[in-house]
Motif scaffolding. Sequence first.
Motif, PDB file in Angstrom:
ATOM      1  N   ASP A  14      85.960 -58.981 134.763  1.00 58.39           N
ATOM      2  CA  ASP A  14      86.797 -59.777 133.856  1.00 58.39           C
ATOM      3  C   ASP A  14      85.930 -60.498 132.821  1.00 58.39           C
ATOM      4  O   ASP A  14      86.251 -60.563 131.640  1.00 58.39           O
ATOM      5  CB  ASP A  14      87.727 -60.739 134.610  1.00 58.39           C
ATOM      6  CG  ASP A  14      87.012 -61.646 135.576  1.00 58.39           C
ATOM      7  OD1 ASP A  14      85.806 -61.429 135.803  1.00 58.39           O
ATOM      8  OD2 ASP A  14      87.654 -62.573 136.106  1.00 58.39           O
ATOM      9  N   PRO A  53      94.800 -52.247 134.630  1.00 57.40           N
ATOM     10  CA  PRO A  53      95.446 -53.336 135.362  1.00 57.40           C
ATOM     11  C   PRO A  53      94.751 -54.676 135.139  1.00 57.40           C
ATOM     12  O   PRO A  53      95.397 -55.712 135.057  1.00 57.40           O
ATOM     13  CB  PRO A  53      95.342 -52.901 136.832  1.00 57.40           C
ATOM     14  CG  PRO A  53      95.253 -51.419 136.775  1.00 57.40           C
ATOM     15  CD  PRO A  53      94.479 -51.119 135.520  1.00 57.40           C
ATOM     16  N   HIS A  56      95.899 -56.059 131.829  1.00 61.36           N
ATOM     17  CA  HIS A  56      97.275 -56.569 131.945  1.00 61.36           C
ATOM     18  C   HIS A  56      97.282 -57.921 132.672  1.00 61.36           C
ATOM     19  O   HIS A  56      98.047 -58.810 132.332  1.00 61.36           O
ATOM     20  CB  HIS A  56      98.170 -55.563 132.675  1.00 61.36           C
ATOM     21  CG  HIS A  56      98.237 -54.230 131.979  1.00 61.36           C
ATOM     22  ND1 HIS A  56      98.699 -53.096 132.578  1.00 61.36           N
ATOM     23  CD2 HIS A  56      97.889 -53.855 130.718  1.00 61.36           C
ATOM     24  CE1 HIS A  56      98.623 -52.078 131.725  1.00 61.36           C
ATOM     25  NE2 HIS A  56      98.139 -52.531 130.588  1.00 61.36           N
ATOM     26  N   ARG A  57      96.392 -58.020 133.685  1.00 66.24           N
ATOM     27  CA  ARG A  57      96.335 -59.275 134.445  1.00 66.24           C
ATOM     28  C   ARG A  57      95.799 -60.402 133.561  1.00 66.24           C
ATOM     29  O   ARG A  57      96.339 -61.502 133.552  1.00 66.24           O
ATOM     30  CB  ARG A  57      95.424 -59.066 135.656  1.00 66.24           C
ATOM     31  CG  ARG A  57      95.670 -60.038 136.778  1.00 66.24           C
ATOM     32  CD  ARG A  57      95.042 -59.647 138.097  1.00 66.24           C
ATOM     33  NE  ARG A  57      93.622 -59.383 138.024  1.00 66.24           N
ATOM     34  CZ  ARG A  57      93.064 -58.211 138.278  1.00 66.24           C
ATOM     35  NH1 ARG A  57      93.811 -57.180 138.629  1.00 66.24           N
ATOM     36  NH2 ARG A  57      91.753 -58.056 138.212  1.00 66.24           N
ATOM     37  N   ARG A  60      98.524 -61.539 131.333  1.00 63.12           N
ATOM     38  CA  ARG A  60      99.518 -62.393 132.007  1.00 63.12           C
ATOM     39  C   ARG A  60      98.993 -63.817 132.164  1.00 63.12           C
ATOM     40  O   ARG A  60      99.743 -64.768 132.124  1.00 63.12           O
ATOM     41  CB  ARG A  60      99.860 -61.817 133.386  1.00 63.12           C
ATOM     42  CG  ARG A  60     100.945 -60.738 133.342  1.00 63.12           C
ATOM     43  CD  ARG A  60     101.577 -60.556 134.697  1.00 63.12           C
ATOM     44  NE  ARG A  60     100.621 -60.115 135.692  1.00 63.12           N
ATOM     45  CZ  ARG A  60     100.303 -58.833 135.917  1.00 63.12           C
ATOM     46  NH1 ARG A  60     100.854 -57.892 135.213  1.00 63.12           N
ATOM     47  NH2 ARG A  60      99.425 -58.519 136.853  1.00 63.12           N
ATOM     48  N   ARG A  61      97.676 -63.933 132.343  1.00 63.00           N
ATOM     49  CA  ARG A  61      97.069 -65.267 132.494  1.00 63.00           C
ATOM     50  C   ARG A  61      96.820 -65.925 131.144  1.00 63.00           C
ATOM     51  O   ARG A  61      96.212 -66.993 131.067  1.00 63.00           O
ATOM     52  CB  ARG A  61      95.749 -65.158 133.256  1.00 63.00           C
ATOM     53  CG  ARG A  61      95.960 -64.766 134.709  1.00 63.00           C
ATOM     54  CD  ARG A  61      94.644 -64.503 135.410  1.00 63.00           C
ATOM     55  NE  ARG A  61      93.807 -65.675 135.453  1.00 63.00           N
ATOM     56  CZ  ARG A  61      92.535 -65.677 135.856  1.00 63.00           C
ATOM     57  NH1 ARG A  61      91.976 -64.560 136.239  1.00 63.00           N
ATOM     58  NH2 ARG A  61      91.842 -66.787 135.882  1.00 63.00           N
TER      59      ARG A  61
ATOM     60  N   ASP B  92     103.965 -54.114 139.100  1.00 63.56           N
ATOM     61  CA  ASP B  92     104.104 -55.208 138.122  1.00 63.56           C
ATOM     62  C   ASP B  92     105.569 -55.454 137.783  1.00 63.56           C
ATOM     63  O   ASP B  92     106.020 -56.589 137.668  1.00 63.56           O
ATOM     64  CB  ASP B  92     103.375 -54.852 136.815  1.00 63.56           C
ATOM     65  CG  ASP B  92     101.873 -54.938 136.981  1.00 63.56           C
ATOM     66  OD1 ASP B  92     101.433 -55.484 137.993  1.00 63.56           O
ATOM     67  OD2 ASP B  92     101.162 -54.429 136.088  1.00 63.56           O
TER      68      ASP B  92
END
Lengths: 113, 318
Positions: A14, A53, A56-57, A60-61, B92
């Motif tokens: 990340d 993924p 995308h995570r 979202r954060r 998701d």
Amino acid sequence: MKTDNEQILKGLLDTLVLNVLTQGENYGFGIREALHQQLGADADVVKEATLYPLLHRLERRELLISYRQPGERGTPRKYYKITDLGRSYLRTKTAEWRKVASLLERTIFINKD
Amino acid sequence: MRIFSVTRLFSPQFPPELATDIPVIDAYLQQIEQELPGRKALRCQMLEEVRDHLLEHHSQLVASGDSSDRAAEQVTTQFGDPTQYGRALRRDKFIKFAKIFSIGTLAFIVLTLLIGWANPPAANYEGITPDFWTRHLVPMLNAPVFAFLMSYTMTFVAVKAKPDVRADLCVYMDRKKKYAGTYVILYMSTLGVIGFLGLFNIGMLRSFHPLVAIAFVIASLLTVYWSRITWNSYDLKDDTLRVKTVFRETQIPIAQILSIKVKRYWNDRLNILDSRSLVIQWRNNTGNVQRIQLPLNDSMHNADRLQAKLYAALEHPQ
């Protein structure tokens, strides 16, 4: 079975992705290419099925925002851009990794030398 | 039958617009697509990114001397297990569904109980006044049904508006959304009038507690007020952002923007329809600092592009 090296790199992923995006907005394949360039021999750890993924995570954060731009291949291309929150998260994570590196320098690496 | 297939019932085929004319890549995309829930347009949107990646990587390998078939094999192998990736995308969506469903159910139950508490019980034909739970258990059981419909629509039907290349950086809602906005305004205005009349013991809400009538009026007014954004448009041209709303038009020189903050509301947190407001502060030509709120959501064409462009303008002032 994942090797320890792979596990460590995945933990770093990340931070690495956010770092790539500080150089400018980029799309999935572009980010992968930049990571491959930076990681060299360790690049195989960054599998696409892990990278998307993760993107995308992070989105979202709210560490990233994404936008779609009309693409050349018939479908829109999705770009990612780091947010202020993402930059501040990156600074925190970088400081944490620096502490770990410094700890290793002062302990294990120095003894080995 | 896998349960998520129900969400694909009306359009189970692979979206033809995603076909690439490279058989290996098409087969790979179809494998992922088989794992995705929702209507065709939504599945298409979920797959666009993978398709773009595979084609880009494929072109790169072909340019470096690989044959098309060999390159296709290589890019798909490198991407990883398609079934697993499809499942990750599906997970998701189900997390989003579960979140909206559980919060929606709770909200509808609370609403039913509040209305029940505010509505005085009436005796039935036998002259018996039923107790609170007898009167409200069945209406409360409707809550999961309403919540299901809401979460299903938001998760498996709603899709982000496509970027519109012809409009460049103009953010707008298309005609269908305007019709929907008009419907919401008419519907909620009617509810507002019913609530207002209820305050004077007239109409459907005459026997309800005045607080319920007031709540109806407030909820209706707020919804009508927010529905106005259907007619908003924001156009970024010649380094000026032109904000057109129902009430006025504002021009903001990009170079004079001081800050952009994202404001989210409690319902945005549910991730129902990724909506947010950009609060923009800028210094006008007379030196005064002005502030404007720009509501954006995913039903608006080019909304995400405008947001990214404004952030970039602020990071790299000309």
